[in-house]
Design a protein around this motif. Structure first.
Motif, PDB file in Angstrom:
ATOM      1  N   ILE A  47       0.920  -1.287  -0.013  1.00  0.00           N
ATOM      2  CA  ILE A  47      -0.086  -0.144  -0.012  1.00  0.00           C
ATOM      3  C   ILE A  47       0.829   1.391  -0.027  1.00  0.00           C
ATOM      4  O   ILE A  47       0.580   2.248  -0.813  1.00  0.00           O
ATOM      5  N   VAL A  48       1.761   1.323   0.745  1.00  0.00           N
ATOM      6  CA  VAL A  48       2.592   2.350   0.833  1.00  0.00           C
ATOM      7  C   VAL A  48       3.615   2.618  -0.475  1.00  0.00           C
ATOM      8  O   VAL A  48       3.543   3.687  -0.872  1.00  0.00           O
ATOM      9  N   LEU A  49       4.143   1.659  -1.001  1.00  0.00           N
ATOM     10  CA  LEU A  49       4.730   1.627  -2.434  1.00  0.00           C
ATOM     11  C   LEU A  49       3.745   2.067  -3.482  1.00  0.00           C
ATOM     12  O   LEU A  49       4.276   3.028  -4.057  1.00  0.00           O
ATOM     13  N   GLY A  50       2.481   1.636  -3.304  1.00  0.00           N
ATOM     14  CA  GLY A  50       1.570   2.059  -4.518  1.00  0.00           C
ATOM     15  C   GLY A  50       1.295   3.729  -4.214  1.00  0.00           C
ATOM     16  O   GLY A  50       1.395   4.442  -5.363  1.00  0.00           O
TER      17      GLY A  50
ATOM     18  N   VAL B 241       1.869   6.513  -6.701  1.00  0.00           N
ATOM     19  CA  VAL B 241       0.933   7.393  -7.467  1.00  0.00           C
ATOM     20  C   VAL B 241       1.236   9.010  -7.287  1.00  0.00           C
ATOM     21  O   VAL B 241       1.094  10.137  -8.238  1.00  0.00           O
ATOM     22  N   LEU B 242       1.940   9.173  -6.068  1.00  0.00           N
ATOM     23  CA  LEU B 242       2.212  10.672  -5.914  1.00  0.00           C
ATOM     24  C   LEU B 242       3.252  10.950  -6.837  1.00  0.00           C
ATOM     25  O   LEU B 242       3.401  12.229  -6.928  1.00  0.00           O
ATOM     26  N   ARG B 243       4.410  10.199  -7.108  1.00  0.00           N
ATOM     27  CA  ARG B 243       5.427  10.644  -8.164  1.00  0.00           C
ATOM     28  C   ARG B 243       4.850  10.616  -9.314  1.00  0.00           C
ATOM     29  O   ARG B 243       5.226  11.856 -10.132  1.00  0.00           O
ATOM     30  N   VAL B 244       3.956   9.797  -9.863  1.00  0.00           N
ATOM     31  CA  VAL B 244       3.322  10.253 -11.168  1.00  0.00           C
ATOM     32  C   VAL B 244       2.696  11.255 -11.166  1.00  0.00           C
ATOM     33  O   VAL B 244       2.616  12.212 -12.036  1.00  0.00           O
ATOM     34  N   ALA B 245       1.819  11.721 -10.196  1.00  0.00           N
ATOM     35  CA  ALA B 245       1.133  13.018 -10.131  1.00  0.00           C
ATOM     36  C   ALA B 245       1.981  14.189 -10.014  1.00  0.00           C
ATOM     37  O   ALA B 245       1.713  15.439 -10.794  1.00  0.00           O
ATOM     38  N   ARG B 246       3.074  14.108  -9.495  1.00  0.00           N
ATOM     39  CA  ARG B 246       3.977  15.439  -9.355  1.00  0.00           C
ATOM     40  C   ARG B 246       4.585  15.269 -10.950  1.00  0.00           C
ATOM     41  O   ARG B 246       4.672  16.611 -11.434  1.00  0.00           O
ATOM     42  N   ARG B 247       4.853  14.375 -11.515  1.00  0.00           N
ATOM     43  CA  ARG B 247       5.687  14.635 -12.743  1.00  0.00           C
ATOM     44  C   ARG B 247       4.449  15.292 -13.683  1.00  0.00           C
ATOM     45  O   ARG B 247       5.008  16.046 -14.805  1.00  0.00           O
ATOM     46  N   ARG B 248       3.293  14.914 -13.609  1.00  0.00           N
ATOM     47  CA  ARG B 248       2.233  15.337 -14.541  1.00  0.00           C
ATOM     48  C   ARG B 248       2.067  16.702 -14.377  1.00  0.00           C
ATOM     49  O   ARG B 248       1.840  17.758 -15.049  1.00  0.00           O
ATOM     50  N   ALA B 249       2.251  17.221 -13.011  1.00  0.00           N
ATOM     51  CA  ALA B 249       1.888  18.529 -12.501  1.00  0.00           C
ATOM     52  C   ALA B 249       2.955  19.433 -13.036  1.00  0.00           C
ATOM     53  O   ALA B 249       2.740  20.812 -13.461  1.00  0.00           O
ATOM     54  N   ASP B 250       4.095  18.939 -12.942  1.00  0.00           N
ATOM     55  CA  ASP B 250       5.403  19.605 -13.371  1.00  0.00           C
ATOM     56  C   ASP B 250       5.679  19.699 -14.723  1.00  0.00           C
ATOM     57  O   ASP B 250       6.225  20.797 -15.253  1.00  0.00           O
ATOM     58  N   ALA B 251       5.173  18.937 -15.720  1.00  0.00           N
ATOM     59  CA  ALA B 251       5.155  18.704 -17.027  1.00  0.00           C
ATOM     60  C   ALA B 251       4.349  20.005 -17.763  1.00  0.00           C
ATOM     61  O   ALA B 251       3.394  19.947 -17.541  1.00  0.00           O
TER      62      ALA B 251
END
Length: 156
Positions: A116-119, A123-133
């Motif tokens: 659960i923690v890894l998931g 999700v947080l990493r993918v969301a950050r990348r999308r927000a920064d891109a």
């Protein structure tokens, strides 16, 4: 007719009382310590068939066999640890209500939490990348966008 009904009821009650008393285990011990040890063990050992009852409370055939084996071992002078070791060797740690903490048990408890923690981290990493891109437009797209903006300003 009434006397036949009374006789049938009496026979039925007699039959039921003998069948109920047959389910009660009667054991004789050499000392009160042996009896106490037997009671402790039958409360600490789980019925492998019932899974949520100890062997003292279960009426399953397997629980009766385990009670009998426990009685024999206590009667022979085995210690509590010897009886527990025998039962664990035969049925696994599941037969105990308080199984020891082993690496396998720790893995069973930690694996779902770590997944659960890894998931969540993914999700947080993918969301950050999308927000920064920021979307990059090539020269043709920029020209078309500028043309659309000019056209909408002229239409106003």
């Amino acid at each position: 007719m009434n006397q036949y009904l009374k006789a049938f009821t009496l026979l039925l009650a007699l039959f039921m009382s003998t069948s109920l008393s047959a389910a009660i285990d009667v054991h004789e011990f050499d000392s009160p310590e042996q009896e106490q040890l037997f009671r402790e063990l039958t409360r600490e050992l789980r019925c492998p068939k019932c899974q949520n009852n100890n062997i003292a409370d279960s009426n399953a055939g397997l629980a009766q066999d385990l009670r009998e084996k426990t009685y024999q071992m206590v009667k022979q002078g085995n210690t509590k640890q010897q009886v527990l070791d025998y039962m664990v060797a035969r049925y696994g740690n599941f037969v105990r209500y308080d199984p020891p903490l082993t690496p396998a048990v720790m893995l069973l408890w930690a694996a779902p939490l770590s997944i659960i923690v890894l998931g969540l981290l993914v999700v947080l990493r993918v969301a950050r990348r999308r927000a920064d891109a920021k979307p990059e437009l090539d020269a043709d797209e920029k020209q078309r966008l500028e043309a659309l903006i000019k056209q909408t300003e002229q239409d106003k």
